[in-house]
Design an enzyme around this catalytic site. Sequence first.
Site, short mmCIF file in Angstrom:
data_model
loop_
_atom_site.label_atom_id
_atom_site.label_comp_id
_atom_site.label_asym_id
_atom_site.label_seq_id
_atom_site.Cartn_x
_atom_site.Cartn_y
_atom_site.Cartn_z
N LYS A 434 -1.22 -63.12 23.49
CA LYS A 434 0.20 -62.78 23.46
C LYS A 434 0.39 -61.39 22.86
O LYS A 434 -0.51 -60.87 22.20
CB LYS A 434 0.94 -63.83 22.64
N ARG A 532 8.88 -75.50 12.86
CA ARG A 532 9.33 -74.49 13.82
C ARG A 532 9.61 -75.27 15.11
O ARG A 532 10.47 -76.13 15.10
CB ARG A 532 8.23 -73.44 13.97
N TYR A 659 12.36 -34.24 6.56
CA TYR A 659 13.73 -34.74 6.39
C TYR A 659 13.97 -35.15 4.94
O TYR A 659 13.13 -35.82 4.33
CB TYR A 659 13.95 -35.99 7.25
N MET A 708 10.16 -39.81 13.49
CA MET A 708 10.04 -40.76 14.60
C MET A 708 8.72 -40.56 15.34
O MET A 708 8.02 -41.52 15.65
CB MET A 708 11.22 -40.59 15.56
C1 LIG Z 1 -0.79 -67.09 17.97
C2 LIG Z 1 -1.17 -68.50 17.99
C3 LIG Z 1 -2.47 -68.90 17.63
C4 LIG Z 1 -3.52 -67.96 17.14
O1 LIG Z 1 -3.33 -67.71 15.77
P1 LIG Z 1 -4.33 -66.78 14.95
O2 LIG Z 1 -3.89 -66.93 13.54
O3 LIG Z 1 -4.13 -65.41 15.45
O4 LIG Z 1 -5.70 -67.28 15.19
C5 LIG Z 1 -2.78 -70.24 17.76
N1 LIG Z 1 -1.86 -71.14 18.19
C6 LIG Z 1 -0.61 -70.78 18.51
C7 LIG Z 1 0.35 -71.82 18.95
C8 LIG Z 1 -0.22 -69.45 18.42
O5 LIG Z 1 1.03 -69.11 18.74
#
Ligand SMILES: *Cc1c(COP(=O)(O)O)cnc(C)c1O
Length: 764
Positions: A434, A532, A659, A708
Site C-alpha cells: 500500500k 479500528r 524565510y 517548499m
Molecule cells: C499495513 C498492514 C500490515 C503490515 O504492517 P507492518 O507493520 O508494516 O508490517 C499488515 N496488516 C494490515 C492489515 C496492514 O494494513
Amino acid sequence: MKYSVVELAESIGGQLLVSNDCLVNHVSIDSRSVQNSSSTVFFALETAKRNGHDFIDSLIQKGVSVFVVSKEMTIHHSGIAVIQVKDTLLALQQLAIYHRSKFNLPVIGITGSYGKTIVKEWLYQLLSPDFLICRSPKSFNSQIGVPLSIMLLNENHTLAIFEAGISEVGEMSKLAKIIQPTLGVLTRMGEAHQDGFTSLEQKLEEKKQLFVSVSDSVTYQDELTGFTFPFEDKSSIENCKICVAVLLKMGYNKLVIQERINHLSPLALRLEMKKGIENSTLINDGYNISYSSLVLSLEYLKAQAKAFPTTLIITEIPETPFSDSKLIELINSSEVNRLLVVGTDKINGLDKEIELVQYYSTTELLAQLKEFSFRDHYVLIKGSRHHRLEQVAKVLEEKNHRTVLEISLNQLSDNLAIYRKKIAPTTKLMVMVKAFAYGSGATEIPLFLEQEKVDYLGVAYTDEGIALRKKGITMPIVVMNPEPETFMDLIKYDLEPEVYSLEMLDELVKDLIVSNKKDYPVHIKLETGMNRLGFLPEQLPALVQYLYAQPEVYVRSAFSHLSSADDLAEKEYTLKQLRKFDDYSSYLISNFNYPIHRHVLNTAGIENYNDHQYDMVRLGIGLYGINVGEKVSNIKPISRLKTVVIQTKKLEKGDSIGYGRKTKAESAMTIAMLPIGYSDGIRRSLGNRKFSFYWEDQACELVGNICMDVCMIDISGLAVRVGDEIEIFGKHNSIEDMAKAMDTIPYEVLTSISQRVKRVFYKD
Ligand SMILES: *Cc1c(COP(=O)(O)O)cnc(C)c1O
C-alpha cells in the site's frame, strides 16, 4: 562436449526411467529461459518459489526432451528421457562436479562478503587479453548458481573465474567440490549475509573451505605499494588491490599490471532501472554484453514489461556474432518488439514482427533516437563499454530534479529471504504494498514481488489495486479499505476486498449480483483490540447467516491486526488479542465446510509472536528494511535518499538565512542549497539545526527554515562544490534517525517522500 542420457544418469547416480538418444550440453532449471531446447536437460528443482515439476509439460511443448526429476511421474509423450533422483539440486551439483572433472585449466575461485562480483568482472577485464575466460554470469554464486556457472565451461576456455557465496554453515564445502579452484581469492569480510552464522570467525572458517584444493597461501601487502589506482573510493581501491595480487601471483610483470589497471572500467556493476521519456521505463545494463548475460537481462525485461511494448538496444557481442543462430533465436523468443543495433554484423532470420534498425556507431544512433516513439516502452539498453551506450540512456532519461530515492532490489530480495526463513514453508506470505509500496516504488516493487512468487499483495485502496492490474500483475491482490463507490471497479479488476461490516458486505453483494458473479472471494476483518475496522464478536452470527444466504461471496480468509506487536511492554494485551482472534476466527471457520485462511501477524508480529502464523502472515515495513521487533533480524534498508548541491554561498557574521530570518550567522559561514523541501517530505520542523544531512562522512546541519522546494545546509570549513552528492538518509543517517528527529515513525518518513522524487532501482 555433449552428454548422452546414459552418461548423464550415471554421472548423477540417477535411475533412468525412460531413455532417448539426445545429446545435451545445456542445463536449465527455469522454464522461462530455455534457449537450445533440443540439447537441454531440465532439472526440476523444488524451491520456495516454485516446483520445477509443474513446468515439465510446457517444456516438452518447447522441445525439451531430457528431464531430471525427484517425483514419480508418468509422461505421456514419446521420445522423452526421464532420470529419477532423490534430490534434484544434489544431482545438479553432481553433474557440475562431473563436468568440472573433464577440464584441466586454471580456475580462480572467489569468495568473501563484499566485492565478489566486481573482483570477478575486473579479473575478467584484466586477463581477457591472454585467456579465453569462462566466468559466472552476474552474481551466480549460490548452491544453484555455481553448478549452472560450471556447466558453461567448454573446450575452448583457457581460464575460468567463479564466485562462491554462502549463507549457512556447511554450504562452502559443497561449492568447493564443484569449483575445485586452483587459485583462491578472499575479498573483504563483513556483516553481509550474517544471519546463518554465530560469529564472523565462524563465517571466515566456513569461507576458507573453498580453498582446500589450493596448495599454498600468500598475503600481499608491501608488493601493492607503488601501484596507482584509477579510483577514489575505498572499496574500489580495496577490490583493485585484490586483482593486482592475483595478477602478481599469476606471474604478471608490474608494469603490465599497472597498464591494464589504468583501463579498468569504473562503471557500477549493476542493472539500473529508471523512468524514461514518454512514460517509458529504462533498464540500463550498459557496462558489458555477453550472450549469457543477455539471456538474464531479457528475462528481467520480460518480467517487468509484461504486455507493454519493448525496445532492445544492443551492440554486437564479440564472442557471439549475429550470424550465430542462437542469438537470433534468443531475440525471436524474447518478445522484443523493436531492436536497435549498433554494429555491422549481418542479421538474418529475425522475426518479421520485430522492427529492426541498424547503425554503424552510437553517434549515428544518437542522431536518430528522437525519431522513435518510446511511449510506454520498456527499453533494455545493453552494450559493451567502449560503445558508450550510457549516452543513449541519458537522452532517454526523464529529466526532473536531481533528488533521487535509490532502491536496491537485491536488498529487497535478501530481506524477503530472511522473512521466508522465519516462517514455516506452509505459511503463505502476503506483502503489503500500500501507499506506493511504502513509498519505495508503486509498481516496480509489486512486479518484483510477483516474480519472487509471494502469495498475495495487499493494498489500501481500489485505485492502488487497479494500477497494479494495469501493469499486468495477475496474482491475487487484497484491498484493505475499499470504498463502496469503487466496488464495480474492484470486481472488474478481480481485486479481493477486506470486509469489515455487514452494510459493506451488502453493498458488495448488490454489485456482484449486477455483475452476475458468484463465489467472489472476500476477507473478513475481525475486531480484536485495535478498535479500528472489523466485526465485533456479537456481529458474527448475523454475518454467518448472511453468508449462508448469499452465493455471490465466499470467505477466503479471516484476519485481524495487532495494535502493539512491536512493543513487548504490551505483551499481555497482544496475547489477549491473539486469544480473541483464535476464538472469533474458530467460530467463523467452524460454520463453513470449505477452507478459510487465517492470518494475524504483521512484521513486528512475525518477529515477536512467531508461533501465531496460522495460514499466512502479512509482511510490511520489515521487507523495506526497517527493524520494528525487539528480536532484531539482519534486514537492511532498501533505500537511500540523496540530492545534489545546486549552489553555495558565503555569509558574513549577522547575515540571515531564508524565510523569517530564523538562522543568523554567528560568524562567517558557508551554506549550500539543495533542491528538496517540505513538499518532498523533509518536514519543516527539521530546519534551524534540528537535523543534519551528510556530505561524504561529514554531518551538515540544516539551517534556516526549510522551504517548499529548497533547503539549506551549513558547509562551513568543508570543500563542498556545486554538483556534489548530499545524503539525506542512507549510509550515515538512518531512516529511524530521521523519524526520531521528526517525532514520528519510519513508516511516515518513507511514505512522505513525494512522488516527484525520482525512484531509481538497482539490481546486481
Ligand atoms: C499495513 C498492514 C500490515 C503490515 O504492517 P507492518 O507493520 O508494516 O508490517 C499488515 N496488516 C494490515 C492489515 C496492514 O494494513
